[in-house]
Design an enzyme around this catalytic site. Structure first.
Site: not given
Ligand code: NDP
Length: 484
Positions: A189, A241-244, A246, A263, A297
């Site tokens: 996804k 993606g985000s720690t939250e 994760g 990650e 990140c």
């Molecule tokens: P998210 O963690 O929300 O997004 C990462 C991926 O996870 C996207 O594909 C997102 O979908 C998907 N996702 C969102 N919610 C869920 C869930 N409950 N279960 C499974 N998958 C989910 O990051 P954000 O885009 O909201 O960014 C927020 C913050 O996260 C940024 O400001 C940054 O600080 C951090 N971040 C860190 C990254 C890294 O490389 N470590 C990369 C991106 C963000 P969708 O986006 O389509 O909603």
């Protein structure tokens, strides 16, 4: 002084052609080797963040769509991918790598169009690295027994992969290449703001004649990601993606037996000692935080500079910032492109406000931002205390916080004073000091006299709230294998 020196450089615009990309008005989900309409009946519009211009209609996968994709991946695993010889798997991966190279200009334009990053970066970093990951893991596909001697490496089955928007195609490559090389099939996804290169990748798969169902792409927002990682027939979950989010995924897969790699975010320290070559270090600082608008990140978002040289470094940095060109991502002269989304821009603006309120001093070079789209100028904060939010929280934007230190021990203590542990940079002319610092920094990657250097052979991943598991290199194969 010559005329040029007085006036500065004037750049002729050098816009990469948008015509290299052909977009369909709308896209379905890629399941079982074909585009299908979403059973959810839901769609959303994906835009160009530099202009807010709509680009295409994208399918929002619902739980039923996710289940169909997982079923297609399972069937492909049982019937096809696990049956073919590993050397055959390698052949498909090599084909994918070569097609990525052949279509790299088109895909680079698409990446910049949908994500906002400068074409210089998508062309010179994202695309070559994405192809390199497929080449690298193609090489391992028929050598797993040598990679893990006496361990009988076996694939896991179906891998669920959820990726972010900052390096859409590159993150796809980081996830898909090792999974396939190890013999698994995939449901991936992409982030909802950047689905277009993942959808173009489906065409690459078809061109490479990768058997149907081996890779399935489900688009949509976090709801699709949540359904995917929770699906009971998934054997492995990989998330960036985000720690939250994760943490939420970790809770969801706990006790299910699914293998998990996370990650997550970072708040890296880039440490400059007083013996560092300053001009080189300033380039490294700029690359560390303004590369990809700081939406990285492992961005070097905290500059730790030795007190005796802090004034000189900040002055050089400010001068260098005034030469950064912010604007049209498709212009080859652009250094800093558009912020990926309105939400991300809001988050950056809120944290920058917090920095000002808490008492840090802000510097932004004069630059004219386009009227439409999402933009934020390169920013440096000085007088930053460790307790400030801008020194603690991941901003994920072009914003640098400068802190100082007096002794090497203090530098390490401050660098490690974060819940994260993804990356760090060290600038010094002494090899012994590099090794001393690298041993003490709690970070998965430590760069010395360079920053943001990536290679498919080198493992990448974090400690603490930056996640666990490694991607890249031999380490990156292990999460996709059962070792007996
Ligand atoms: P998210 O963690 O929300 O997004 C990462 C991926 O996870 C996207 O594909 C997102 O979908 C998907 N996702 C969102 N919610 C869920 C869930 N409950 N279960 C499974 N998958 C989910 O990051 P954000 O885009 O909201 O960014 C927020 C913050 O996260 C940024 O400001 C940054 O600080 C951090 N971040 C860190 C990254 C890294 O490389 N470590 C990369 C991106 C963000 P969708 O986006 O389509 O909603």
């Amino acid at each position: 002084m010559t005329d040029i020196a007085k006036r500065g450089f004037e750049y002729a615009p050098s816009r990469e052609s948008r015509e290299l990309v052909t977009l369909a008005p709308s896209y379905g989900l890629y399941v079982g080797g074909a585009f299908v309409e979403p059973r959810s009946g839901e769609r959303f519009t994906t835009i160009d963040p530099s202009t807010e211009e709509p680009l295409a209609e994208i399918a929002q996968a619902g739980a039923e769509d996710v289940a169909a994709a997982v079923a297609a991946a399972r069937e492909a695993y049982e019937e096809r991918w696990s049956q073919i010889r590993p050397a055959e798997r390698a052949k498909y991966l090599f084909r994918v790598a070569r097609i990525l190279q052949e279509r790299s200009r088109e895909l680079a334009v698409l990446e910049s169009l949908n994500g906002g990053k400068p074409i210089r970066e998508s062309r010179d970093v994202d695309l070559p690295l994405a192809a390199a990951h497929f080449f690298y893991y193609a090489g391992w596909a028929d050598k797993l027994e040598y990679a893990f001697p006496n361990a009988k490496p076996r694939p896991l089955g179906v891998a669920a992969q959820v990726i972010p928007w900052n390096f859409p195609l590159l993150m796809l490559a980081w996830k898909v290449a090792p999974a396939l090389a190890a013999g698994n099939t995939v449901v991936l996804k992409p982030a909802h703001t950047t689905p277009l290169t993942a959808l173009a990748f489906c065409d690459v798969l078809r061109q490479a004649e990768v058997p149907p169902g081996v890779v399935n792409i489900v688009t949509g927002d976090g709801r699709a990601g949540a359904a995917l990682v929770r699906h009971p027939d998934v054997d492995k979950v990989a998330f960036t993606g985000s720690t939250e989010v994760g943490k939420d995924i970790q809770r969801a897969v706990a006790g299910t037996g699914k293998k998990l790699t996370l990650e997550l975010g970072g708040k890296a320290a880039n440490i400059v000692f007083d013996d560092a070559p300053l001009d080189q270090a300033v380039e490294g600082i700029v690359n560390g935080i303004y590369f990809n608008q700081g939406e990285v990140c492992c961005a070097g978002s905290r500059l730790l500079v030795q007190e005796s040289i802090a004034g000189a470094v900040v002055a050089k940095l400010q001068r260098r910032l005034s030469t950064l060109r912010v604007g049209d991502p498709l212009d080859k002269n652009t250094d800093v492109g558009a912020i990926n989304s309105r939400e991300q821009l809001d988050k950056i603006e809120a944290l920058v406000e917090a920095g000002k309120e808490e008492g840090a001093e802000i510097y932004q070079p004069p630059c004219q931002l386009p009227e439409r789209g999402f933009w934020f100028p390169p920013t440096v904060f000085t007088n930053v205390a460790q307790s400030y939010r801008i020194a603690q929280e991941e901003i994920f934007g072009p914003v640098l916080s400068v802190l100082t230190f007096r002794t090497p021990e203090e530098a390490i203590e401050k660098a490690n004073n974060t819940p994260y542990g993804l990356s760090a940079g060290v600038w010094t002319e002494k090899g012994s000091r590099i090794l001393w610092a690298a041993q003490r920094l709690k970070a998965g990657v430590v760069w010395a006299n360079t920053y943001n250097r990536f290679d498919p052979t080198s493992p990448f991943g974090g400690y603490k709230e930056s996640g666990f598991g490694r991607e890249g290199g031999l380490h990156g194969l292990e999460p996709y294998l059962r070792l007996e």
